[in-house]
Design a protein around this motif. Sequence first.
Motif, PDB file in Angstrom:
ATOM      1  N   ARG A  49       0.891  -2.918   9.414  1.00  0.00           N
ATOM      2  CA  ARG A  49       0.019  -2.538   8.458  1.00  0.00           C
ATOM      3  C   ARG A  49      -0.540  -1.194   8.973  1.00  0.00           C
ATOM      4  N   SER A  52       0.138   0.768   3.922  1.00  0.00           N
ATOM      5  CA  SER A  52       0.204  -0.306   3.025  1.00  0.00           C
ATOM      6  C   SER A  52       1.358  -0.109   2.111  1.00  0.00           C
ATOM      7  N   VAL A  65      -0.891  -9.289   6.208  1.00  0.00           N
ATOM      8  CA  VAL A  65      -1.367  -8.563   6.911  1.00  0.00           C
ATOM      9  C   VAL A  65      -2.553  -7.336   6.259  1.00  0.00           C
ATOM     10  N   ALA A  66      -2.565  -7.487   5.060  1.00  0.00           N
ATOM     11  CA  ALA A  66      -3.277  -6.491   4.152  1.00  0.00           C
ATOM     12  C   ALA A  66      -4.725  -7.191   4.002  1.00  0.00           C
TER      13      ALA A  66
END
Lengths: 251, 341
Positions: A49, A52, A65-66
């Motif tokens: 991350r 992106s 992870v975002a």
Amino acid sequence: MITLENVTKTYAGETTIGPINVQIPSGGITSLVGPNGAGKSTVLTMMGRLMSPDSGRITVGGLDVAQAKSNEVAKTLAILRQENHFVTRLTVRQLIGFGRYPHSRGRLTVEDERHINEALEFLNLTALQDRYLDELSGGQRQRAYVAMVLAQDTEYVFLDEPLNNLDMSHSVQMMRQLRAAADDLGRTVIVVMHDINFASRYSDNILAMNDGQVTHFDTCADTMKSSVLTEIFGTSVRIIDDIDGPLAVYF
Amino acid sequence: MANTMTVPVETTSNFINAKHRRRWLISLIGLIVVAVGLTIATIVYSNPMPLGSNGFWKIAEARVISVVVIAVVALSHSFATVAFHTVTANRIVTPSILGFEALYGLINTAAVFFFGALGATLTRGIVSYFFQVAMMVAFATLLYTWLLGSKFTNVHTMLLVGVVMGAGLASLTTFMQRMLDPNEFDILTARLMGNISNASTEYLPYAVPIVLVVVTWLWLNSRRLDTLSLGSAVSTNLGLNHRTELIKVLIAVSILMAMTTSLVGPMTFLGFLVATMAYSIADTYSHRAIFPISFLLGYVLLTGAYFVLRHIFYAQGAVTIIVELIGGLVFLIVIMRKGRL
């Protein structure tokens, strides 16, 4: 488990990566291999991350992870990039101490100190702990960075070319330490590698990329075949059977 | 991890060893002593009225205000510069590069240019003070959000744009100044030179609390700043949302710079000087150690310069001249002796 679903990334309008769909199982070492510009580092950076993706979803250990809170992600995965340069002068021990930040928020407890000591010992850095990073050799510094991400105590550890700038013996030492991190500490280690022989000798799985696509993802034994490697690297590769396993020859 | 029993009991310190910590502590105490001494000297030295009389306190009170101004300026410059260096991961460029002082110059020049000598008084009210501050903060914040929201996510690009915009604003200012008549230009020059004794003290009741709040916020975020100084990738890995943190800190820096600039005018070199010397003296990544040293250095430098100018040369000239002369020399000596920034 690391899952990438329809992950794409476009650079400068022409270089494109993906769509990538892949599931990397937990445990062991997985090596990302492929020619220059295949997108290995980019994929690793997106999994960690630090960058992106343009579209798609990446989950590591069940965390998106975002979307997940950055501090939660920092307790699940640790990523080390190739280039690390700091404006402040740090000692080895101070650097490793920063690896505890997700847990300690900067106030080191006895528990944190224990993790720091273990990481120092694990990478044979105890004698060097009070040296400044700029007083170390390339290999020692690389070990200090790896110790920092290990001290972060995450299940997943992503390393971008950890053997960069290391000579033969230091490369072997580093891979043995990563092997121990996977076997003894139960970490899932993902590394970007250039040397296919190092990758096959020390990892469990090999994920090969070409032109932004994942072309092979298999165990080492099934990847170490002349036809497969020739296709991945675009140069003719022979396989020699050695006592330690297959060796790729490509001169 | 085997053998945990044999691990020696060691702790991680901000300082490499006890000697470094002691040196930091001695520097801190030394600076406090000098600061207190200079403060007392500035307030009581050569006060023409007999000690304790009514007139004595009147003069002392006027001097206390100067001391407060100096403290606000030193706090703003030292905290703003150190925080800026940290979040941009560089130790060369200071907030002045963001076009702050250029913008201040432009606002004041434009006022005189369009309204003549009357314009100089126009820029001195409370409303126009907040207008100037708002302009400067808005300018900086817009620049950051625009640049950081776009694909130029690296700090070098942002700094380069800052330099170019600063230069653009400065040349616009110079252009207008060339067309002013000499009297108006003289009034303007007085405003554009950093000057403690001619500070706009009517702003103090607003500037003091605002500066204190922002500085306290930065102080409470010291540990976060320690981690941010490792750069975008490492601090993200350690669980900080780097972009959000960057914007928050840069807004705080803009507020501090706007406060000090509209109070006393530009002091381009001060922040860089005290921050660099503080890094050298503290020799640690820890902001809790760096902040107090850099503030005290700024305070000592400014009160020292003010005292010398006022009581030894009997001139009420610009403090910036002394700061740049003495400070520049000290800075060069420190760098030469240490051999690195």
